[in-house]
Write a protein that holds these residues in place. Structure first.
Motif, mmCIF file in Angstrom:
data_model
loop_
_atom_site.group_PDB
_atom_site.id
_atom_site.type_symbol
_atom_site.label_atom_id
_atom_site.label_comp_id
_atom_site.label_asym_id
_atom_site.label_seq_id
_atom_site.Cartn_x
_atom_site.Cartn_y
_atom_site.Cartn_z
ATOM 1 N N VAL A 83 0.862 -1.187 0.000
ATOM 2 C CA VAL A 83 0.000 0.000 0.000
ATOM 3 C C VAL A 83 0.890 1.226 0.000
ATOM 4 O O VAL A 83 1.749 1.378 0.874
ATOM 5 C CB VAL A 83 -0.927 0.017 1.236
ATOM 6 C CG1 VAL A 83 -1.793 1.273 1.243
ATOM 7 C CG2 VAL A 83 -1.803 -1.227 1.267
ATOM 8 N N CYS A 88 -3.245 3.518 -1.859
ATOM 9 C CA CYS A 88 -3.595 2.662 -2.994
ATOM 10 C C CYS A 88 -2.821 1.340 -2.920
ATOM 11 O O CYS A 88 -1.637 1.327 -2.580
ATOM 12 C CB CYS A 88 -3.280 3.359 -4.319
ATOM 13 S SG CYS A 88 -4.296 4.805 -4.648
ATOM 14 N N ASP A 270 -10.946 1.016 -0.801
ATOM 15 C CA ASP A 270 -11.440 2.388 -0.944
ATOM 16 C C ASP A 270 -11.357 3.114 0.396
ATOM 17 O O ASP A 270 -11.076 4.311 0.455
ATOM 18 C CB ASP A 270 -12.870 2.364 -1.465
ATOM 19 C CG ASP A 270 -13.317 3.718 -2.012
ATOM 20 O OD1 ASP A 270 -12.437 4.499 -2.419
ATOM 21 O OD2 ASP A 270 -14.523 3.985 -2.025
ATOM 22 N N LYS A 273 -7.842 4.563 0.993
ATOM 23 C CA LYS A 273 -7.596 5.815 0.254
ATOM 24 C C LYS A 273 -8.335 6.993 0.893
ATOM 25 O O LYS A 273 -7.803 8.104 0.970
ATOM 26 C CB LYS A 273 -8.022 5.640 -1.203
ATOM 27 C CG LYS A 273 -7.124 4.704 -1.991
ATOM 28 C CD LYS A 273 -7.477 4.665 -3.465
ATOM 29 C CE LYS A 273 -8.732 3.869 -3.715
ATOM 30 N NZ LYS A 273 -8.997 3.688 -5.158
#
Length: 363
Positions: A83, A88, A270, A273
């Motif tokens: 990550v 991301c 998601d 992020k």
């Protein structure tokens, strides 16, 4: 050569130095020179990927798959998943290695050599995923199901925590039930026989040489207590440290419903992020760490399959004598072209110039 001519016809800067306009002894078209240039490009590309992981102290997982090339040579591809700083999930192709066979022993030796080559530490490794290299999947054991479950795209945090609890229970059961050891021992025997690994003939015989003043132990005690118990205790301790009661409650009770930015969050990828975007990764640093650990646990090996598709393009029937290093360098630059595009020409020239003494200084 055809590609170089095509580029020169569409780029004035390349055309100025292309073939006919270059010195006769400085055209860089010899096969040896092309291999050296590609090697430099691949080295700098891989170095930049690994530098990002090391610099940001990122935990990562290892994705491994194997297949044979057009020359019927077994090739093992290595992909890192981590990550990045903005939350991301990134999967990067690191390299492809030729292995003599697909046994667990051969794959482990190749992986260890690869880590040593690039100065990587296993302490940052948080997950392992194997597809065609199914012999290595036995290493994951109980935690394999947890890895699969946590990486489902539609996974929510509450379900993820339930899977953690299940894994803890199964590890505890394996630790405390004798029948579980007997089953594991049989699997270990079968694996050793398949790979010609020496095994003790009788588990009730004494282990090693008996030392004066020290009570002897049996082979069974050594493998069960000194090895299996130690490994299981380390795994359980790591799970308890990463997923203790406080962290579990943080995951279950973290309230982001008042923030409109979290209204349409789709899965934990998601969520990661969004946490970085709204600075929640700082306020809930432990939660963000747990989410990253869940994200890097491998589920699918689609990236490794794409590597083999690219391999069949780079090394085809017309180039079936291509060497392993030459193929690896071509694949790294071809697949990780986005990373390669960020490398400065000056760095490539400098590294190429330092490979050996040359008649002409590049600039």
């Amino acid at each position: 050569m055809e590609l170089l001519k095509f580029l020169s016809n569409h780029n004035d800067d390349i055309k100025k130095a292309e073939l006919g306009n270059a010195l006769k002894n400085h055209q860089m078209t010899a096969p040896k020179i092309q291999r050296q240039l590609t090697s430099v490009c691949a080295h700098l590309t891989t170095k930049k990927i690994i530098a990002e992981i090391v610099r940001d102290k990122q935990s990562f997982s290892l994705l491994v798959d194997e297949s044979h090339d057009v020359a019927v040579k077994e090739q093992m591809t290595i992909v890192f998943c981590y990550v990045d700083k903005i939350g991301c999930v990134i999967e990067r192709f690191i390299g492809i290695v030729h292995v003599k066979n697909t046994s667990a022993k051969s794959l482990k030796i190749a992986i260890d050599a690869f880590f040593v080559k690039y100065g990587l530490s296993l302490t940052s490794l948080r997950g392992q995923g194997y597809d065609g290299a199914s012999n290595m999947s036995k290493v994951l054991g109980i935690t394999y199901d947890l890895s699969q479950a946590l990486q489902r795209k539609d996974q929510d945090l509450l379900n993820a925590m339930q899977f953690v609890q299940i894994s803890k229970y199964r590890l505890h059961k394996l630790r405390n039930e004798d029948t579980c050891f007997d089953i594991l021992l049989k699997e270990a025997y079968d694996l050793c026989k398949d790979n010609d690994i020496p095994i003790p003939e009788n588990m009730e015989h004494n282990f090693g040489r008996t030392k004066r003043g020290i009570a002897p132990i049996t082979n069974k005690h050594h493998f069960k207590v000194e090895l299996m118990y130690t490994i299981l205790d380390n795994i359980q301790e790591e799970l308890n440290n990463r997923f203790d009661e406080v962290n579990m409650r943080l995951l279950q009770c973290m309230d982001v419903s008042t923030n409109a930015g979290f209204t349409h969050v789709d899965g934990i990828a998601d969520l990661a992020k969004k946490m970085v975007e709204f600075k929640k990764d700082v306020a809930y640093d432990k939660v963000f760490l747990l989410i990253k650990l869940a994200l890097v646990l491998p589920m699918a090996t689609a990236t490794t399959e794409r590597v083999f598709s690219a391999m069949n393009i780079v090394k085809n029937t017309l180039r079936n004598q291509m060497g392993d290093e030459w193929m690896n360098n071509c694949l790294v630059v071809y697949i990780e072209n986005e990373v390669f595009a960020t490398i400065q020409n000056e760095d490539i020239i400098e590294h190429f110039q330092n490979i050996m003494k040359r008649k002409i200084v590049l600039n």
